[in-house]
Design a protein around this motif. Structure first.
Motif, PDB file in Angstrom:
ATOM      1  N   LEU A 232      -2.836   8.255   2.088  1.00 51.32           N
ATOM      2  CA  LEU A 232      -3.301   6.887   2.335  1.00 51.32           C
ATOM      3  C   LEU A 232      -4.827   6.817   2.311  1.00 51.32           C
ATOM      4  O   LEU A 232      -5.411   5.826   1.835  1.00 51.32           O
ATOM      5  CB  LEU A 232      -2.760   6.385   3.675  1.00 51.32           C
ATOM      6  N   SER A 233      -5.465   7.834   2.803  1.00 50.54           N
ATOM      7  CA  SER A 233      -6.933   7.877   2.749  1.00 50.54           C
ATOM      8  C   SER A 233      -7.414   8.021   1.314  1.00 50.54           C
ATOM      9  O   SER A 233      -8.406   7.385   0.909  1.00 50.54           O
ATOM     10  CB  SER A 233      -7.455   9.044   3.590  1.00 50.54           C
TER      11      SER A 233
ATOM     12  N   PHE B  96      -3.991   0.274   7.570  1.00 45.88           N
ATOM     13  CA  PHE B  96      -3.673   1.699   7.621  1.00 45.88           C
ATOM     14  C   PHE B  96      -2.547   1.993   8.615  1.00 45.88           C
ATOM     15  O   PHE B  96      -1.603   2.726   8.292  1.00 45.88           O
ATOM     16  CB  PHE B  96      -4.925   2.500   7.993  1.00 45.88           C
TER      17      PHE B  96
ATOM     18  N   SER C 238       0.881   0.576   7.376  1.00 48.74           N
ATOM     19  CA  SER C 238       1.357   1.328   6.211  1.00 48.74           C
ATOM     20  C   SER C 238       1.841   2.711   6.619  1.00 48.74           C
ATOM     21  O   SER C 238       2.892   3.183   6.162  1.00 48.74           O
ATOM     22  CB  SER C 238       0.241   1.451   5.169  1.00 48.74           C
ATOM     23  N   SER C 239       1.059   3.373   7.485  1.00 46.41           N
ATOM     24  CA  SER C 239       1.422   4.703   7.933  1.00 46.41           C
ATOM     25  C   SER C 239       2.741   4.693   8.691  1.00 46.41           C
ATOM     26  O   SER C 239       3.602   5.568   8.476  1.00 46.41           O
ATOM     27  CB  SER C 239       0.308   5.273   8.815  1.00 46.41           C
TER      28      SER C 239
ATOM     29  N   ILE D 198       1.102  12.044   4.639  1.00 47.03           N
ATOM     30  CA  ILE D 198       0.930  10.592   4.718  1.00 47.03           C
ATOM     31  C   ILE D 198      -0.532  10.200   4.915  1.00 47.03           C
ATOM     32  O   ILE D 198      -1.095   9.398   4.141  1.00 47.03           O
ATOM     33  CB  ILE D 198       1.802  10.009   5.845  1.00 47.03           C
ATOM     34  N   THR D 199      -1.159  10.716   5.941  1.00 46.39           N
ATOM     35  CA  THR D 199      -2.539  10.326   6.237  1.00 46.39           C
ATOM     36  C   THR D 199      -3.501  10.696   5.110  1.00 46.39           C
ATOM     37  O   THR D 199      -4.309   9.852   4.684  1.00 46.39           O
ATOM     38  CB  THR D 199      -2.991  10.955   7.570  1.00 46.39           C
TER      39      THR D 199
ATOM     40  N   ALA E 250       0.817  -1.215   0.000  1.00 49.58           N
ATOM     41  CA  ALA E 250       0.000   0.000   0.000  1.00 49.58           C
ATOM     42  C   ALA E 250       0.851   1.265   0.000  1.00 49.58           C
ATOM     43  O   ALA E 250       0.360   2.345  -0.365  1.00 49.58           O
ATOM     44  CB  ALA E 250      -0.925  -0.007   1.218  1.00 49.58           C
ATOM     45  N   THR E 251       2.109   1.165   0.395  1.00 49.17           N
ATOM     46  CA  THR E 251       2.988   2.337   0.443  1.00 49.17           C
ATOM     47  C   THR E 251       3.888   2.464  -0.780  1.00 49.17           C
ATOM     48  O   THR E 251       4.664   3.429  -0.875  1.00 49.17           O
ATOM     49  CB  THR E 251       3.890   2.268   1.695  1.00 49.17           C
TER      50      THR E 251
ATOM     51  N   THR F 221      -6.791   3.023   1.538  1.00 58.94           N
ATOM     52  CA  THR F 221      -6.084   1.948   2.230  1.00 58.94           C
ATOM     53  C   THR F 221      -7.024   1.318   3.262  1.00 58.94           C
ATOM     54  O   THR F 221      -7.646   2.033   4.047  1.00 58.94           O
ATOM     55  CB  THR F 221      -4.840   2.501   2.943  1.00 58.94           C
TER      56      THR F 221
END
Length: 307
Positions: free
Chosen positions: A128-129, A138, A141-142, A124-125, A63-64, A133
């Motif tokens: 990812l949102s 979440f 990954s974060s 980052i947040t 996911a990253t 993710t």
């Protein structure tokens, strides 16, 4: 070609001299191999994390991947752009502008590294949102990408040092650095994830430490190239100084004889040192001697104005 010239050619490559096809092949092959070894980072993290931590941890790394490529690909392109003036002035053999360009490139890289490190932490947040993710991935990954983004200065330092070496025509040293870093990353992944059981953060720390090792290798290579270049320049200066000293001594003899008489030549001994001549080193004028010795000889005045 002398030994010193061969040594310097191993550390730098003047792309303006020689057959273009040979130069391009010699320069590009290490770049291609370096990209291959760079894939070991992702491969090692994926394999070791998947085997040890399971499917969810492996999916969290996946996911990253886009976030990692976005940031580090941009920083790599930025440092390559900073090195373009360096390569230009290196080809022109303009040392003053090379030094200024290197300073500006390093300064701009340091500034950019810390700016993007701070921006990355805030992005980052939301990113990812935006990528939707899953909630169960979440947090992992974060955490993983946050550690990598904190290491942006490390990544920029490696990319900048590698870019500067390539600007001087040395594409082999970054390849060796990437090779060392790739195998080092595998070893550190095994140590941190398998032995110390640090989880996903262990994989991120392994990546940063491996890049730190690559920085060290590039720094050593750059220092070796600079030292060899300085020695090569000093050797050329010494040879020129000896030549100028001998010519200066001969001119001194001629003027001495011109002020004498015909029976002066061959009978009167004169002490002198080649140090009376002037030697030229890097634009500075200084007095010197040849092999640190003084010489006794007869002044052949009959060849000059004494006749």
């Amino acid at each position: 070609m002398g030994k010193k010239e061969k040594n310097i050619n191993k550390l730098t490559l003047d792309m303006t001299k020689g057959r273009p096809s040979t130069l391009l092949l010699r320069f590009s092959l290490p770049l291609i191999l370096g990209n291959v070894f760079q894939q070991f980072y992702t491969f090692a993290d994926t394999l070791i994390v998947g085997q040890k931590l399971g499917v969810h941890a492996l999916a969290a790394l996946g996911a990253t991947e886009w976030l990692s490529f976005l940031m580090f690909g941009f920083m790599q392109g930025l440092t390559q752009g900073f090195s373009i003036p360096v390569s230009k002035y290196f080809g022109e053999e303009n040392e003053d502008l090379v030094q200024k360009s290197v300073f500006h490139a390093v300064f701009a890289s340091v500034f950019a590294a810390f700016i993007f490190m701070l921006l990355g932490q805030g992005m980052i947040t939301p990113l990812l949102s935006m990528l939707k993710t899953p909630d169960e991935l979440f947090a992992m990954s974060s955490l993983y990408i946050r550690i990598l983004y904190l290491g942006i200065p490390v990544a920029v330092a490696y990319n900048m040092s590698a870019a500067l070496l390539r600007a001087f025509g040395n594409s082999s040293a970054p390849l060796y650095a990437m090779t060392i870093a790739s195998f080092g990353n595998v070893a550190l992944d095994l140590l941190f994830v398998m032995v110390f059981e640090m989880g996903i953060p262990g994989a991120a720390y392994a990546t940063l430490l491996a890049q730190a090792g690559a920085i060290l290798y590039c720094s050593i290579s750059a220092d070796a190239a600079g030292t060899q270049k300085q020695r090569n320049r000093q050797g050329a200066g010494n040879a020129r100084g000896t030549y100028d000293a001998r010519n200066g001594a001969q001119e001194w003899e001629r003027r001495l004889c011109a002020s004498g008489s015909g029976d002066f030549g061959g009978t009167d001994e004169t002490w002198h040192s080649y140090g009376i001549a002037e030697c030229h080193y890097g634009g500075r004028r200084t007095r010197c001697t040849v092999r640190g010795q003084r010489f006794r000889h007869f002044v052949p005045c009959r060849l000059y104005g004494g006749q």
